[in-house]
Structure formats: structure tokens, C-alpha cells
Design a protein around this motif. Sequence first.
Motif, PDB file in Angstrom:
ATOM      1  N   PHE A 257       0.859  -1.177   0.000  1.00 55.03           N
ATOM      2  CA  PHE A 257       0.000   0.000   0.000  1.00 55.03           C
ATOM      3  C   PHE A 257       0.897   1.229   0.000  1.00 55.03           C
ATOM      4  CE2 PHE A 257      -4.191   1.676   0.953  1.00 55.03           C
ATOM      5  CZ  PHE A 257      -5.032   0.587   0.798  1.00 55.03           C
ATOM      6  N   PRO A 258       1.569   1.509  -1.126  1.00 57.70           N
ATOM      7  CA  PRO A 258       2.633   2.530  -1.109  1.00 57.70           C
ATOM      8  C   PRO A 258       2.178   3.923  -0.678  1.00 57.70           C
ATOM      9  CG  PRO A 258       2.606   1.305  -3.182  1.00 57.70           C
ATOM     10  CD  PRO A 258       1.386   0.889  -2.441  1.00 57.70           C
ATOM     11  N   ALA A 259       0.887   4.198  -0.770  1.00 57.00           N
ATOM     12  CA  ALA A 259       0.436   5.553  -0.424  1.00 57.00           C
ATOM     13  C   ALA A 259       0.381   5.798   1.088  1.00 57.00           C
ATOM     14  CB  ALA A 259      -0.954   5.794  -1.018  1.00 57.00           C
ATOM     15  N   VAL A 260       0.514   4.724   1.877  1.00 59.19           N
ATOM     16  CA  VAL A 260       0.277   4.873   3.321  1.00 59.19           C
ATOM     17  C   VAL A 260       1.331   5.763   3.991  1.00 59.19           C
ATOM     18  CG1 VAL A 260       1.595   2.866   4.149  1.00 59.19           C
ATOM     19  CG2 VAL A 260      -0.496   3.550   5.329  1.00 59.19           C
ATOM     20  N   GLN A 261       0.876   6.497   5.005  1.00 56.63           N
ATOM     21  CA  GLN A 261       1.786   7.331   5.804  1.00 56.63           C
ATOM     22  C   GLN A 261       1.666   6.886   7.259  1.00 56.63           C
ATOM     23  OE1 GLN A 261       1.065  11.712   4.431  1.00 56.63           O
ATOM     24  NE2 GLN A 261      -0.866  10.622   4.244  1.00 56.63           N
ATOM     25  N   LEU A 262       2.707   7.168   8.033  1.00 57.10           N
ATOM     26  CA  LEU A 262       2.686   6.811   9.458  1.00 57.10           C
ATOM     27  C   LEU A 262       2.972   8.047  10.295  1.00 57.10           C
ATOM     28  CD1 LEU A 262       2.760   4.669  11.808  1.00 57.10           C
ATOM     29  CD2 LEU A 262       5.219   4.509  11.399  1.00 57.10           C
ATOM     30  N   ALA A 263       2.152   8.260  11.344  1.00 54.52           N
ATOM     31  CA  ALA A 263       2.463   9.329  12.300  1.00 54.52           C
ATOM     32  C   ALA A 263       2.711   8.702  13.667  1.00 54.52           C
ATOM     33  CB  ALA A 263       1.305  10.322  12.385  1.00 54.52           C
ATOM     34  N   LEU A 264       3.839   9.074  14.270  1.00 56.55           N
ATOM     35  CA  LEU A 264       4.112   8.671  15.653  1.00 56.55           C
ATOM     36  C   LEU A 264       4.034   9.945  16.474  1.00 56.55           C
ATOM     37  CD1 LEU A 264       7.112   6.266  14.980  1.00 56.55           C
ATOM     38  CD2 LEU A 264       4.790   5.613  15.624  1.00 56.55           C
ATOM     39  N   VAL A 265       3.027   9.998  17.322  1.00 54.49           N
ATOM     40  CA  VAL A 265       2.741  11.229  18.059  1.00 54.49           C
ATOM     41  C   VAL A 265       2.999  10.960  19.531  1.00 54.49           C
ATOM     42  CG1 VAL A 265       0.948  12.931  18.595  1.00 54.49           C
ATOM     43  CG2 VAL A 265       0.924  11.743  16.382  1.00 54.49           C
ATOM     44  N   GLY A 266       3.915  11.719  20.138  1.00 51.03           N
ATOM     45  CA  GLY A 266       4.237  11.413  21.531  1.00 51.03           C
ATOM     46  C   GLY A 266       4.513  12.650  22.330  1.00 51.03           C
ATOM     47  N   SER A 267       4.227  12.554  23.637  1.00 46.66           N
ATOM     48  CA  SER A 267       4.548  13.720  24.464  1.00 46.66           C
ATOM     49  C   SER A 267       5.871  13.471  25.167  1.00 46.66           C
ATOM     50  CB  SER A 267       3.433  13.995  25.466  1.00 46.66           C
ATOM     51  OG  SER A 267       3.183  12.847  26.204  1.00 46.66           O
ATOM     52  N   MET A 268       6.663  14.511  25.264  1.00 48.31           N
ATOM     53  CA  MET A 268       7.990  14.401  25.864  1.00 48.31           C
ATOM     54  C   MET A 268       8.045  15.256  27.118  1.00 48.31           C
ATOM     55  SD  MET A 268       9.380  12.577  23.566  1.00 48.31           S
ATOM     56  CE  MET A 268      10.943  12.511  24.416  1.00 48.31           C
ATOM     57  N   ALA A 269       8.683  14.719  28.158  1.00 51.70           N
ATOM     58  CA  ALA A 269       8.922  15.537  29.344  1.00 51.70           C
ATOM     59  C   ALA A 269      10.363  16.005  29.276  1.00 51.70           C
ATOM     60  CB  ALA A 269       8.682  14.704  30.598  1.00 51.70           C
ATOM     61  N   ALA A 270      10.561  17.293  29.558  1.00 49.01           N
ATOM     62  CA  ALA A 270      11.913  17.857  29.449  1.00 49.01           C
ATOM     63  C   ALA A 270      12.901  17.097  30.343  1.00 49.01           C
ATOM     64  CB  ALA A 270      11.877  19.328  29.828  1.00 49.01           C
ATOM     65  N   ASP A 271      12.414  16.566  31.474  1.00 54.47           N
ATOM     66  CA  ASP A 271      13.328  15.939  32.435  1.00 54.47           C
ATOM     67  C   ASP A 271      13.298  14.410  32.361  1.00 54.47           C
ATOM     68  OD1 ASP A 271      10.807  15.525  33.299  1.00 54.47           O
ATOM     69  OD2 ASP A 271      11.161  16.115  35.383  1.00 54.47           O
ATOM     70  N   ASP A 272      13.039  13.867  31.166  1.00 49.26           N
ATOM     71  CA  ASP A 272      12.976  12.411  31.049  1.00 49.26           C
ATOM     72  C   ASP A 272      13.992  11.932  30.003  1.00 49.26           C
ATOM     73  OD1 ASP A 272      12.308   9.754  30.825  1.00 49.26           O
ATOM     74  OD2 ASP A 272      10.461  10.110  29.706  1.00 49.26           O
ATOM     75  N   PRO A 273      15.276  11.782  30.417  1.00 46.39           N
ATOM     76  CA  PRO A 273      16.318  11.445  29.443  1.00 46.39           C
ATOM     77  C   PRO A 273      16.026  10.155  28.690  1.00 46.39           C
ATOM     78  CG  PRO A 273      17.176  11.386  31.708  1.00 46.39           C
ATOM     79  CD  PRO A 273      15.784  11.919  31.778  1.00 46.39           C
ATOM     80  N   GLU A 274      15.416   9.172  29.374  1.00 42.28           N
ATOM     81  CA  GLU A 274      15.136   7.898  28.690  1.00 42.28           C
ATOM     82  C   GLU A 274      14.192   8.111  27.517  1.00 42.28           C
ATOM     83  OE1 GLU A 274      13.699   4.984  31.476  1.00 42.28           O
ATOM     84  OE2 GLU A 274      15.425   5.399  32.767  1.00 42.28           O
ATOM     85  N   GLY A 275      13.192   8.978  27.706  1.00 38.92           N
ATOM     86  CA  GLY A 275      12.223   9.268  26.655  1.00 38.92           C
ATOM     87  C   GLY A 275      12.910   9.885  25.448  1.00 38.92           C
ATOM     88  N   TRP A 276      13.843  10.806  25.731  1.00 40.42           N
ATOM     89  CA  TRP A 276      14.557  11.461  24.615  1.00 40.42           C
ATOM     90  C   TRP A 276      15.427  10.457  23.883  1.00 40.42           C
ATOM     91  CZ3 TRP A 276      13.329  15.990  22.572  1.00 40.42           C
ATOM     92  CH2 TRP A 276      12.518  16.843  23.355  1.00 40.42           C
TER      93      TRP A 276
END
Length: 419
Positions: A257-276
Motif C-alpha cells: 500500500f505505497p500511499a500509506v503514511q505513518l504518524a508517531l505522536v508522543g509527548s515528551m517531558a523535558a526531564d525524562d532522558p530515557e524518553g529522549w
Amino acid sequence: MELISLQPKNYRDYLPFIDEDTEDDLEFFIRGMKGKRVAMVSATAYGGGVAEKLHSLIPLINSMGVEMDWWVIKGELDFFKVTKKMHNGLQGEPGFLTEEEIATYLKCNRFNAGWLKNWDYDFMVVHDPQPAALIEDRPAGDRAHWIWRCHIDTSSPNQEYWSFLYRYIKQYSATIFTLEDYINRELPPPNLNTFITPSIDPLALKNIPLEEEEALKIVARYGVETDRPLISQISRFDPWKDPLGVIEAYKIVKKEFPAVQLALVGSMAADDPEGWDYLYHTLRRAGDDYDIKVVTNFNGVTDLEVNAFQIASDVLIQKSLREGFGLTVAEGLWKETPVIGGNAGGIRLQIEDGVTGFLVDTVEECAEKALILLRNPLLARQVAAAGKEKVRRQFLVTKNALDYLQLFFSLLRQTTVEK
Ligand code: UDP
């Protein structure tokens, strides 16, 4: 402690979402609560899921005519360091509390218990471990029913921490856990144990209806081409949420399905190094495929944008490998978008495989189900409609209110029988 003031809500605004039976049940329990007063006690009024839920639930219950106050304890940084350690320990992290840490914890609880002397509540609902030891200093003659509401998965805790907390928990008349599986089997609380799943507020900005056109306009700001299919996962960048698995599944779909797009939407906490770190890891995996959009609160994603992505997507994925409840699943289903969920934890409560969505164990299965949904719009619509109906019946804040009122009622009845 600090009394939190809240934005009022109107119970009547929620009536369109509930059945007559639920309305009757609510009215029955509301009558039973006439003249009764409830205090909710928690550690913080802002930030985190617990606070978010109470901002919806308490004004809703107040507008039903039941008096419910929200108190937040006062604590210093050293106290919150100890309770953070407790939180992790209760989820299984190794370690133990030192004598000094225990003293810090109890000192803060004793200080806050000073407020209890002037209180006159029928129910005290204490959230999570931070204020749990308040019960130790309840004033003589206190007539309140004490309920401990646990938002943590304590099914396989570090027993050191659980045994410590248990000294206080065992004094409560009732507990509330999110899922039955979260109860510690080795040392379960001895009194009435009940279960209340999290819920979503259909009138919150994140969940209110948006016109399709408006939702598309919002996602277009993030580079999404709105005339092409879109798959999204809305979640923190965390290995347990498996964003890398989502990218792999997307790549399989993309071949067919070459037309497909993917969005990864996430919230980041400034003080969360693991998340970054994990965000960078995810970006590397996305490579130079510009049909993968990775966006966060640092690009201006707020509740409105989350809502828009949930509405504008053709398929939502929540491919968690482990999941407490998975609010994003309920949110997605509520928008009547089909959801593919990892076969884990609370996702299983929300998705009945093939009926209200799809449950998947592997990347390949995830891709296969996404392809089925993209190729069969009718099936996609049916599954999504069944999903929305399930959320309406089981996972709206009105159900949460009903569950609380029902628990209060059974404690009142218990007292009457004991007398
Ligand atoms: N969320 C958000 N912005 C984002 C990603 C997630 O507001 O960019 C919200 C999401 O809508 C949901 C919550 O964060 O309400 C995540 O809850 P969930 O139970 O799915 O997972 P948790 O993060 O608590 O493990």
C-alpha cells in the motif's frame, strides 16, 4: 493540605452519552448519598494521569449533587523522592527503604494528618502510596469510611515496599485497583477489594467531536498529506509502547500500500532522558522515509492535536508489549477510528479481537490487520462503531462516577447491616 478548586461541570451535559439504565442507577446511588460528604486526597493537582482523571471526575460528581472535595497533601522534595522510590518499588524495582526514608515518609503524612482534626467527611478516598499513611493518625471518633485507590500495578512488587505499605493499607475499609490482576496475590488487602478502570471524558478537549475537515487541517500542519491513508500511534517514546515495531509493521504495509503514511505522536517531558533517547532511536529507525512523521509536544502537539490525529487516521495502532490500561485505545475507539492493539494488559479489556478492534502479538500480525482494515472500509467502519459503543458503555467518566457511588453505597449498607 490544600483544597483544590475546580472548573465546574454539568452532569446534564453527559446525559446524551449514557443509557436510561445507567441514568437510573446513577440517580439511585445519588439519592443514597444525600447529606454524605466525600474527600479525595492525592499527592498532586497537576501533571500525571491521576490528577487529570480527578479534574474530570470530581466536578462531575459535584454536579450530580454529591459533595466531594479534593485535597492535595503538602510535601517537600525529599518526601517526593521517597515516594517516587516507593512507586518504582511497588512496580517491582529492587531496593529497600532506609530508616531515614521511612521517617521522612511518616513525618510528612503525620504533618498532613493535622488537617484531619477539623474534617467531617463520610468517605475518605486516598490515592496512591504518598498519603496512604494518613489513616494511622485518623482522629479518635472519626466516622469516615476509608478507601485506598491504587493506580499502580502492584501485582508483582518488590515485597519490601509492599509489606511496608501494607501496614497502612490493611486499615482501610476498601481498596480500589485498576484491574483485578494488579492485586498482590501474596499479601492481598484484607477488606473489600474493588476494581475501577480508568475512563475518558467525552467533553474534554482531547475527546470532543471535531469536524473531519478541521481534524485534517490540523494534521496537515505536520506534513501529513490528507488525501493519502494515515496510520498513527499516539504514545510516549518508550520500549514498552514499541514504536519501532510500529515502524516495522508500517514498512510491511507500505510494500503493498505505497500511499500509506505513518504518524508517531508522543509527548515528551523535558526531564525524562530515557524518553529522549528512545525518541532518537525511533527517528533513526524511521531514517529518511519522509512518509513517517514523528511529532511531539515540542512541535506544538496538545490535546487538540491528539484529538485531530485520532480522528484523521484511517487506522490507529497501540502496539504495546506491556500496558496498564492504555487510555489511547479508549480515546481512539471513541473517535470511531479502528484500533489495533498489542495483546497486553488493559488493552485486552477494551479490544475484543475482531469485534471492537484487533489484538496482535507480532509485527507481522499488526501489518496484516492494518492491511485488512485499509482494504475493507466497511469492516473498518463496523469494528470502529462496535469499539465506540464499548467505550460508551464501559469507559466514560460517567461509568467511573457510577462505580465510585456504588462502592460508597455498599460501604454504607455494610455499616447498616453491622449495626
Ligand atoms: N498523550 C498526549 N500527547 C501525546 C501522547 C499521548 O496527550 O503526544 C496522552 C494520550 O492521549 C493519553 C495519555 O497521554 O491520554 C497516555 O495514556 P496511556 O494510558 O495510553 O499510556 P501511559 O503513557 O499512561 O503509559
